[in-house]
Enzyme design. Structure first.
Site, mmCIF file in Angstrom:
data_model
loop_
_atom_site.group_PDB
_atom_site.id
_atom_site.type_symbol
_atom_site.label_atom_id
_atom_site.label_comp_id
_atom_site.label_asym_id
_atom_site.label_seq_id
_atom_site.Cartn_x
_atom_site.Cartn_y
_atom_site.Cartn_z
ATOM 1 N N TYR A 1 -2.466 -1.071 10.196
ATOM 2 C CA TYR A 1 -2.416 -1.312 8.755
ATOM 3 C C TYR A 1 -1.017 -1.044 8.213
ATOM 4 C CZ TYR A 1 -3.761 -0.779 3.814
ATOM 5 O OH TYR A 1 -3.864 -0.887 2.449
ATOM 6 N N SER B 1 0.861 -1.184 0.000
ATOM 7 C CA SER B 1 0.000 0.000 0.000
ATOM 8 C C SER B 1 0.893 1.229 0.000
ATOM 9 C CB SER B 1 -0.891 0.005 1.252
ATOM 10 O OG SER B 1 -1.513 1.262 1.448
#
Length: 275
Positions: free
Chosen positions: A158, A145
């Site tokens: 995350y 990401s």
């Protein structure tokens, strides 16, 4: 070698393939002549996704696997390689989002997101790499990401998993280069996928809004598959976000990240005060 030739008749296994980037990658791979094993946990969803790609009937297969369970990942990859005779590409794409204040996170939250976002990638690489080494070729593509190269506030859980994916993939990229294996990390920013609808505890939030700057998943898939033949290590999607990454590396993104932290803190305070 052209972009399409890189994928033509190649055996590809894509996890998290029933929606989002995984589905878009599957469709684009099929469009470029690849043979794709669509992998997902839910049999109904993966079959429904495959039905939408029925025009590629000869090139599409489905695999049911819970990527948080090591034995299932091993079986899925080994069976794919055995059935197809080889494994050219592994796309470790399954994952979940997670925007959550650190002091609100439970140990269950930590375990859930690490199991899905990080351990699943480790399981996949661990079984696919020896197969590809024996073949003498192969390309492992792990979905990280933008939060795996730039640490966004209120996404510590995350970001930890995604930095882990990036670090693992980059390290292996150099370790296995001379042995004929390729490793790439996909670092998407806002892509219009269902990831924005699901919270860290798996609850679907119908009110969740896809960001206005999110690009379509099919556009992201095209960029990713165009970049992979060039042996790029880190693929930032969309390409323009490389400037944010470079700004962070050179200490020029401090104000942006502090402003984001302030905005998210205000939003969280309002949310919990209105409960």
């Amino acid at each position: 070698m052209g972009y399409d030739e890189y994928y033509k008749d190649k055996i590809c296994l894509v996890t998290g393939a029933n929606s989002g980037i995984g589905y878009a990658l599957t469709e684009e791979l099929l469009n470029r002549g690849a043979i794709v094993y669509m992998a997902g946990r839910n049999p109904e969803r993966i079959e429904k996704a495959a039905e939408k790609l029925s025009q590629y009937n000869d090139g599409i297969h489905t695999v049911i696997v819970d990527v948080t369970i090591q034995e299932q990942v091993e079986k899925a990859i080994e069976n794919t390689a055995e059935e197809a005779g080889r494994l050219d590409f592994l796309f470790n794409n399954a994952g979940m989002g997670g925007t959550l204040a650190f002091d609100k996170a439970t140990m269950d939250d930590w375990k859930r997101i690490i199991d899905l976002n990080l351990w699943s990638v480790i399981y996949g690489v661990n079984v696919a790499a020896p197969i590809m080494l024996k073949q003498g070729f192969g390309h492992i593509v792990n979905t990280s990401s933008i939060a795996g190269i730039v640490p966004p506030p209120f996404q510590s859980l995350y970001s930890l998993t995604k930095f882990g994916v990036t670090g693992l993939t980059e390290s292996l990229r150099y370790e296995y280069k001379e042995k004929g294996l390729r490793f790439s990390t996909i670092c998407p920013s806002n892509i219009a996928t269902p990831i924005f609808k699901k919270s860290i505890d798996g609850v679907v939030r119908n009110e969740a809004k896809i960001p206005d700057d999110a690009i379509p998943a099919d556009k992201a898939a095209k960029q990713i598959l165009d970049d992979l033949p060039e042996d790029k290590g880190i693929i930032v999607v969309p390409e323009e976000l490389r400037e944010l990454w470079q700004g962070y590396v050179f200490g020029k993104a401090e104000d942006i990240l502090l402003e984001t932290a302030h905005e998210r803190r205000e939003a969280y305070n309002n949310h919990y005060n209105n409960k």
